[in-house]
Motif scaffolding. Structure first.
Motif, PDB file in Angstrom:
ATOM      1  N   PHE A  27      -8.750   3.766   1.928  1.00  0.00           N
ATOM      2  CA  PHE A  27      -8.704   3.127   0.614  1.00  0.00           C
ATOM      3  C   PHE A  27      -8.652   1.612   0.737  1.00  0.00           C
ATOM      4  CE2 PHE A  27      -7.934   6.401  -2.641  1.00  0.00           C
ATOM      5  CZ  PHE A  27      -7.794   7.515  -1.839  1.00  0.00           C
ATOM      6  N   GLY A  28      -9.190   0.936  -0.276  1.00  0.00           N
ATOM      7  CA  GLY A  28      -8.996  -0.494  -0.410  1.00  0.00           C
ATOM      8  C   GLY A  28      -7.641  -0.787  -1.038  1.00  0.00           C
ATOM      9  N   LYS A  29      -7.353  -2.087  -1.242  1.00  0.00           N
ATOM     10  CA  LYS A  29      -6.043  -2.480  -1.761  1.00  0.00           C
ATOM     11  C   LYS A  29      -5.936  -2.343  -3.274  1.00  0.00           C
ATOM     12  CE  LYS A  29      -4.675  -5.595   1.939  1.00  0.00           C
ATOM     13  NZ  LYS A  29      -4.119  -6.932   2.291  1.00  0.00           N
ATOM     14  N   GLY A  30      -7.063  -2.141  -3.934  1.00  0.00           N
ATOM     15  CA  GLY A  30      -7.031  -1.937  -5.372  1.00  0.00           C
ATOM     16  C   GLY A  30      -7.281  -3.202  -6.169  1.00  0.00           C
TER      17      GLY A  30
END
Lengths: 112, 113
Positions: A102-105
């Protein structure tokens, strides 16, 4: 070493306009990409995905675009609604690996 | 009503104590995952399991342990070796075998006393 990058921590968009969330990745082996939406103190919920054999996937107000040569994908939300205010995560995986990164959002604020 | 259940919702750990977070799914999914969320850090993978009695380390496995004795259960133990355990912990599952759409539980907030 961040393999999935969301470089905008936050984004504000007027209600009714288009929201564009961006995501870059570094691992050229990734061949499946997903977007998730998350409200505070809750688990993320799946929004939309795209396989590397496609460059666009659409589901209602949500469209994901994939540019493999640039290792870039984006999520378009149109029209943006108040309930779209949340954190959006980009994720990527290699099919068959079952390991999803996942990315950091990006926190999206829809303004009235 | 299928889904993933995490318990407890909130958990407090004393210094030097091990604590275990529960995750149960009734979706008949083969793969299960544990992620940790810290402010500004997104979701980081701790451990994942593709099949019963097998699991792999994720990116931040140090200080954690898991077991997968049953298909529907994937408990996570935060050991005393994890020096910064305060975070929001998310369990997820998927069909596995290349179908990576994850279904998440509602999370456990772990704090240190």
């Amino acid at each position: 070493d961040q393999q999935v990058k969301q470089n905008s921590p936050s984004l504000s968009v007027q209600e009714g306009r288009i929201s564009i969330l961006n995501c870059d990745y570094t691992n050229s082996m990734f061949d499946y990409f997903l977007w998730y939406k998350k409200y505070p103190a809750e688990g993320p919920t799946f929004l939309i995905s795209i396989s590397s054999i496609k460059d666009k996937n659409e589901d209602g107000r949500f469209t994901v675009f994939l540019n493999k040569s640039a290792k870039h994908l984006s999520l378009h939300i149109v029209p943006s609604q108040p309930g779209d205010s949340a954190v959006y995560f980009c994720a990527a995986s290699v099919r068959g690996d079952d390991k999803i990164i996942f990315g950091k959002g990006t926190r999206l604020h829809i303004l009235p | 009503d299928g889904g993933i259940t995490q318990s407890p919702k909130y958990l407090f750990r004393k210094e030097g104590q091990n604590v275990t977070l529960s995750c149960e799914q009734n979706l008949n999914h083969d793969a299960m995952y544990w992620y940790r969320q810290d402010p500004g850090q997104g979701l980081r993978l701790i451990y994942y399991s593709q099949i019963v009695n097998d699991f792999q380390k994720g990116d931040i496995a140090e200080g954690y342990s898991v077991s997968r004795e049953k298909k529907e259960s994937f408990p996570l133990t935060v050991t005393s070796a994890q020096k910064n355990p305060t975070a929001f912990y998310l369990c997820a599952s998927s069909i596995g075998g290349g179908e990576e759409k994850l279904f998440f539980g509602s999370g456990t907030q772990l704090s240190v006393l």
